[in-house]
Design a protein around this motif. Structure first.
Motif, PDB file in Angstrom:
ATOM      1  N   GLY A 148      11.731  -6.794   4.475  1.00 36.83           N
ATOM      2  CA  GLY A 148      11.535  -5.601   3.665  1.00 36.83           C
ATOM      3  C   GLY A 148      11.420  -4.297   4.414  1.00 36.83           C
ATOM      4  N   ALA A 149      11.698  -4.313   5.724  1.00 34.72           N
ATOM      5  CA  ALA A 149      11.613  -3.080   6.511  1.00 34.72           C
ATOM      6  C   ALA A 149      12.549  -2.017   5.944  1.00 34.72           C
ATOM      7  CB  ALA A 149      11.954  -3.357   7.974  1.00 34.72           C
ATOM      8  N   ASP A 150      12.150  -0.758   6.074  1.00 35.05           N
ATOM      9  CA  ASP A 150      12.939   0.364   5.554  1.00 35.05           C
ATOM     10  C   ASP A 150      13.954   0.885   6.568  1.00 35.05           C
ATOM     11  OD1 ASP A 150      11.514   1.079   2.860  1.00 35.05           O
ATOM     12  OD2 ASP A 150       9.900   0.761   4.306  1.00 35.05           O
ATOM     13  N   ALA A 151      13.712   0.634   7.848  1.00 38.76           N
ATOM     14  CA  ALA A 151      14.629   1.075   8.904  1.00 38.76           C
ATOM     15  C   ALA A 151      14.371   0.228  10.139  1.00 38.76           C
ATOM     16  CB  ALA A 151      14.434   2.558   9.210  1.00 38.76           C
ATOM     17  N   ILE A 152      15.339   0.233  11.045  1.00 38.39           N
ATOM     18  CA  ILE A 152      15.279  -0.566  12.267  1.00 38.39           C
ATOM     19  C   ILE A 152      15.414   0.352  13.476  1.00 38.39           C
ATOM     20  CG2 ILE A 152      16.450  -2.319  13.670  1.00 38.39           C
ATOM     21  CD1 ILE A 152      15.156  -3.531  11.245  1.00 38.39           C
ATOM     22  N   ALA A 171       0.829  -1.209   0.000  1.00 38.57           N
ATOM     23  CA  ALA A 171       0.000   0.000   0.000  1.00 38.57           C
ATOM     24  C   ALA A 171       0.865   1.261   0.000  1.00 38.57           C
ATOM     25  CB  ALA A 171      -0.917   0.000   1.221  1.00 38.57           C
ATOM     26  N   ASP A 172       2.154   1.103  -0.352  1.00 36.54           N
ATOM     27  CA  ASP A 172       3.095   2.222  -0.450  1.00 36.54           C
ATOM     28  C   ASP A 172       3.401   2.871   0.904  1.00 36.54           C
ATOM     29  OD1 ASP A 172       3.418   1.990  -3.225  1.00 36.54           O
ATOM     30  OD2 ASP A 172       1.598   3.161  -3.583  1.00 36.54           O
ATOM     31  N   CYS A 173       3.311   2.096   1.982  1.00 37.35           N
ATOM     32  CA  CYS A 173       3.712   2.581   3.307  1.00 37.35           C
ATOM     33  C   CYS A 173       5.150   2.158   3.596  1.00 37.35           C
ATOM     34  CB  CYS A 173       2.819   1.994   4.401  1.00 37.35           C
ATOM     35  SG  CYS A 173       1.109   2.513   4.357  1.00 37.35           S
ATOM     36  N   LYS A 174       5.914   3.060   4.160  1.00 34.21           N
ATOM     37  CA  LYS A 174       7.229   2.677   4.663  1.00 34.21           C
ATOM     38  C   LYS A 174       7.037   1.965   6.006  1.00 34.21           C
ATOM     39  CE  LYS A 174       8.783   6.950   4.291  1.00 34.21           C
ATOM     40  NZ  LYS A 174       7.928   7.612   3.264  1.00 34.21           N
ATOM     41  N   VAL A 175       7.960   1.057   6.326  1.00 34.84           N
ATOM     42  CA  VAL A 175       7.874   0.306   7.574  1.00 34.84           C
ATOM     43  C   VAL A 175       9.176   0.453   8.363  1.00 34.84           C
ATOM     44  CG1 VAL A 175       7.671  -1.971   8.639  1.00 34.84           C
ATOM     45  CG2 VAL A 175       6.235  -1.376   6.668  1.00 34.84           C
ATOM     46  N   VAL A 176       9.037   0.906   9.600  1.00 38.41           N
ATOM     47  CA  VAL A 176      10.154   0.942  10.541  1.00 38.41           C
ATOM     48  C   VAL A 176       9.857  -0.108  11.601  1.00 38.41           C
ATOM     49  CG1 VAL A 176      11.440   2.341  12.202  1.00 38.41           C
ATOM     50  CG2 VAL A 176      10.482   3.406  10.136  1.00 38.41           C
ATOM     51  N   TYR A 177      10.791  -1.045  11.812  1.00 38.98           N
ATOM     52  CA  TYR A 177      10.532  -2.141  12.753  1.00 38.98           C
ATOM     53  C   TYR A 177      11.380  -1.976  14.010  1.00 38.98           C
ATOM     54  CZ  TYR A 177       7.646  -6.316  12.724  1.00 38.98           C
ATOM     55  OH  TYR A 177       6.620  -7.209  12.926  1.00 38.98           O
ATOM     56  N   GLN A 178      10.728  -1.941  15.158  1.00 45.13           N
ATOM     57  CA  GLN A 178      11.434  -1.864  16.434  1.00 45.13           C
ATOM     58  C   GLN A 178      11.698  -3.267  16.952  1.00 45.13           C
ATOM     59  OE1 GLN A 178       9.614   0.698  19.352  1.00 45.13           O
ATOM     60  NE2 GLN A 178      10.691  -0.274  21.057  1.00 45.13           N
ATOM     61  N   VAL A 179      12.960  -3.555  17.254  1.00 47.65           N
ATOM     62  CA  VAL A 179      13.359  -4.899  17.687  1.00 47.65           C
ATOM     63  C   VAL A 179      14.291  -4.794  18.882  1.00 47.65           C
ATOM     64  CG1 VAL A 179      13.161  -5.794  15.320  1.00 47.65           C
ATOM     65  CG2 VAL A 179      15.377  -4.975  16.160  1.00 47.65           C
ATOM     66  N   GLY A 180      14.546  -5.945  19.521  1.00 43.43           N
ATOM     67  CA  GLY A 180      15.423  -5.952  20.682  1.00 43.43           C
ATOM     68  C   GLY A 180      16.628  -6.852  20.533  1.00 43.43           C
ATOM     69  N   SER A 181      16.871  -7.373  19.317  1.00 45.85           N
ATOM     70  CA  SER A 181      18.001  -8.275  19.117  1.00 45.85           C
ATOM     71  C   SER A 181      18.517  -8.171  17.694  1.00 45.85           C
ATOM     72  CB  SER A 181      17.586  -9.724  19.403  1.00 45.85           C
ATOM     73  OG  SER A 181      16.678 -10.175  18.419  1.00 45.85           O
TER      74      SER A 181
END
Length: 337
Positions: A137-141, A116-126
């Protein structure tokens, strides 16, 4: 705008400064997110397990307050599957540009957003989850260390985790957990990050939807006054520890834990929010809209709480961080001469 701190992450998200406001469920409503955006940071609506109707209203209100880009925080792995689909549909229908996900990586959630043309930033802990997020395919971490407030997904400190994640992925990385000052922004960039992700500092702002009692707790607390516990379990999957400010409730339970299995916890209503019951040991934090025994709720805060000594505006927080960062760079330069 201070160009010294305009990183590629800023271009990706459409903000002036690489300061991301955490998507704190309940606390991060339109007033706070808009204030952060207007001050040059990247604001975010915390819409965890909220109804599509509320999400649509908050997005509309945020756009009424600012024309700057913003994000919406959802948690695919900790939300009922049908509700998550409805939440995501509401964001897509509203034309949200960026989604910020948290907890276990769900590749299909990334794909649906990006289709849907949304950028995705994924928050992770490892590091492992960061690699999975990039592969999905995340755009940033966002790399979250154990000193962060709220839900924490692993046990490594930011100082150790951040450079490891930055080395393991090729997309922009943001430091989270212990970041609320200019010095910490400079440190994060030195460790390989392109920006910082701040939660506790923005809870204690005038625009935050947190109840005044929560803001005062943060201002009064020292860094040693937080506890990492899995006692606040209702509403989340098993084994989901949080960092909160110590209270009489946490002192009473001591080392007692529930294995974060909400089914084992007896429902004891201690507050309400517009007719919705709020239970002891739920993951709800005190909000402006709640009444009842709020002292017994979860007062989320990271160890950075010891540096927060006043309730400021969101603009005050961002301006202070940038000013301190500039001073920090000058100080480092003087040391090297």
């Amino acid at each position: 705008m201070n160009q010294s701190f305009h990183t590629p992450l800023c271009d990706l998200l459409g903000c002036c400064y690489p300061i991301l406001q955490a998507g704190m469920g309940g606390v991060a409503r339109a007033e706070l997110a808009a204030a952060v955006c207007e001050a040059g940071g990247f604001g975010c609506l915390g819409m965890v397990r909220e109804s599509p109707a509320l999400i649509a209203r908050e997005i509309a209100e945020l756009r009424r307050r600012t024309d700057k880009p913003f994000g919406v925080n959802l948690i695919p792995a900790a939300t009922d599957a049908n509700l998550f689909v409805s939440e995501l549909d509401a964001c897509i229908e509203a034309g949200v540009d960026t989604l910020i996900y948290f907890w276990d990586v769900v590749p299909d959630a990334v794909k649906r957003a990006q289709d849907a043309d949304c950028k995705v930033v994924y928050q992770v802990g490892s590091v492992e989850q960061a690699i999975k997020a990039e592969a999905a395919g995340a755009d940033a971490i966002i790399a979250q260390g154990v000193e962060a407030g709220g839900h924490i997904h692993d046990s490594v400190t930011s100082l150790v985790l951040l450079p490891q994640v930055a080395s393991a992925v090729s997309i922009p990385v943001v430091g989270s957990g212990g970041f609320a000052s200019g010095a910490s922004l400079v440190a994060a960039m030195a460790l390989g990050a392109q920006g910082i992700h701040c939660g506790t500092a923005f809870v204690a702002t005038r625009e935050s939807f947190a109840h005044p009692i929560h803001k005062q707790k943060i201002v009064q607390a020292q860094s040693t006054d937080t506890i990492h516990t899995d006692a606040f379990a209702i509403n989340w999957p098993p084994h989901s520890p949080v960092r909160v400010i110590k209270t009489e409730v946490t002192r009473q339970i001591g080392d007692r834990v529930f294995g974060n299995d909400a089914d084992e916890i007896q429902r004891e209503q201690i507050a309400e929010e517009e007719g919705r019951p709020i239970y002891l040991f739920s993951t709800d934090s005190p909000l402006r809209s709640m009444t009842g025994e709020l002292e017994k709720l979860a007062f989320y805060a990271g160890q950075i709480t010891g540096e927060i000594t006043a309730i400021e505006t969101a603009a005050d927080v961002i301006n202070r961080i940038i000013a301190e960062a500039s001073e920090g760079l000058d100080r480092m330069t003087s040391f090297l001469q």
